[in-house]
Design a protein around this motif. Structure first.
Motif, PDB file in Angstrom:
ATOM      1  N   ALA A 228      38.347  59.347  10.781  1.00  0.00           N
ATOM      2  CA  ALA A 228      37.117  58.974  10.070  1.00  0.00           C
ATOM      3  C   ALA A 228      37.331  58.998   8.561  1.00  0.00           C
ATOM      4  CB  ALA A 228      35.984  59.915  10.461  1.00  0.00           C
ATOM      5  N   MET A 283      34.164  57.346  15.811  1.00  0.00           N
ATOM      6  CA  MET A 283      35.195  57.041  14.814  1.00  0.00           C
ATOM      7  C   MET A 283      35.789  55.660  15.042  1.00  0.00           C
ATOM      8  SD  MET A 283      38.719  56.997  14.103  1.00  0.00           S
ATOM      9  CE  MET A 283      39.585  58.110  15.220  1.00  0.00           C
ATOM     10  N   THR A 317      29.778  60.814  12.663  1.00  0.00           N
ATOM     11  CA  THR A 317      31.142  61.072  13.119  1.00  0.00           C
ATOM     12  C   THR A 317      31.624  62.434  12.657  1.00  0.00           C
ATOM     13  OG1 THR A 317      31.622  58.701  13.021  1.00  0.00           O
ATOM     14  CG2 THR A 317      33.498  60.186  13.154  1.00  0.00           C
TER      15      THR A 317
END
Length: 406
Positions: A228, A283, A317
């Protein structure tokens, strides 16, 4: 849905100590969010070095932070929070308060040491949340934490630029050092708990072997965090390049604020949902949405719009990865586990910026956005088998497995 979301947040904020912790961590993260900008401006404007030279100083500090985070987490597990806070506050405070007087070569070396003893505000905040909040409410709690991070990054870098350009970079460096010492003193005074009443009770001094808790599912959660931040760091580099390409670099601050605002909205929505995708899925989607951004052009208002989908998934995320780590790591080693999680985020930024920057140099901003997004998708694909593997070791002293893949 809005009523459910507000109910989730009310329950979290009603828990003893949570409001104080969130305010404390927001304030403590502001100087941390300004460190990279202050160092870059000092090296370029005061030491008269190149941006590449500034990047080397930042990279040295990043490597130090990545190595130091799990070590300081282990100190928390063994000595408690206050012992670690004293060591890191004095160490990092001394680095920042003396950095203005150092030559470039000395600064480059001591930047690594400063990172090694950095006050781990990010991991301390997440570990304290896991101690204060039962598992059933942690999704909303970690969403609030991710929103707090975004808000601190809306304040810190902008304040750093203001002080460095209107006063001096020396004043900015000293200000960061003073604020870090204040943050450390505040954390020491509040002393948020690192273990909660809801955590499994373990014998004093008990510490399960690393092979028992550093399992595939936990590694997958850390890979999701790494991926991420790799995507987000790469998108930032490509965004700056796109704005510069059309002569609108002065709008960078507005675009960054729009990105942070989208992330905050995404975090608020995520924390109120009953069922959500796992960290790896989030992600992967984040990366996928980043791939076509460069096709829209580089005008600032266009970028503000096309960056929204990607940044809506930013806070969710990161919240999902922190939540997964808190559930998968036993309480007795949660400090080290959160430190490893912070290291994964740090390394994601450290690799994302230069790798995507290299692509931008050869293929322009469009190629940079594509490289950042495809990199995230690739990491999600490679980490997926880890998330699907069953744990080989079970026991009452270990938490139940949590899927981060679905």
């Amino acid at each position: 849905m809005m009523a459910v979301a507000l109910g989730n947040y009310r329950r979290v904020l009603a828990l003893p100590g949570v409001r104080t912790l969130l305010v404390l961590m927001f304030a403590a993260r502001i100087p941390m969010s300004a460190t990279s900008m202050v160092l870059t401006l000092h090296v370029v404007l005061t030491l008269h070095r190149s941006y590449g030279g500034a990047g080397l100083v930042g990279a040295a500090g990043t490597i130090g932070i990545a190595i130091g985070a799990p070590l300081t987490g282990r100190l928390v597990d063994g000595w408690g929070l206050r012992g670690m806070v004293v060591i890191t506050t004095l160490g990092e405070g001394a680095y920042w308060l003396t950095s203005w007087s150092l030559s470039y070569q000395t600064l480059l070396v001591l930047s690594f040491i400063g990172g090694l003893v950095a006050l781990p505000v990010m991991s301390v905040g997440r570990q304290a949340l896991a101690a204060l909040v039962p598992e059933e409410h942690r999704k909303a709690a970690f969403s609030l934490d991710s929103i707090s991070v975004e808000m601190s990054f809306m304040v810190g870098p902008a304040a750093a630029v203001l002080v460095a350009t209107k006063v001096s970079t020396v004043a900015a460096l000293i200000s960061v050092g003073c604020l870090i010492i204040v943050a450390g003193a505040a954390i020491f005074a509040v002393n948020p708990p690192m273990r909660g009443d809801h955590d499994a009770h373990e014998p004093v001094g008990f510490r399960p072997p690393r092979r028992q808790w550093l399992r595939p599912a936990l590694l997958a959660a850390m890979a999701a965090g790494f991926g991420a931040v790799f995507v987000l760091a790469g998108v930032e580099v490509a965004t700056v390049a796109a704005l510069r390409g059309v002569g609108e670099i002065s709008w960078t601050g507005i675009v960054v604020i729009a990105m942070c605002a989208a992330s905050v909205i995404g975090g608020l929505i995520y924390g109120g949902l009953r069922r959500t995708p796992g960290a790896l899925v989030l992600m992967g989607l984040l990366g996928l949405l980043a791939v076509p951004i460069g096709l829209a052009g580089g005008q600032w208002w266009v970028l503000c719009l096309v960056l929204i989908p990607t940044n809506l998934l930013c806070a969710p995320t990161l919240a999902a990865t922190g939540d997964s780590v808190s559930r998968l790591a036993p309480a007795s080693v949660r400090g080290e586990a959160m430190g490893l999680h912070s290291s994964s985020l740090t390394l994601g930024a450290a690799l994302g910026s230069p790798m995507v920057g290299t692509v931008v140099d050869h293929f322009g901003p469009t190629g940079g956005f594509a490289a950042a997004g495809l990199g995230g998708v690739l990491i999600a694909v490679l980490a997926w088998p880890l998330a699907r593997r069953r744990p080989m070791v079970t026991g009452e002293d270990l938490p139940e497995p949590v899927s981060v893949g679905q």
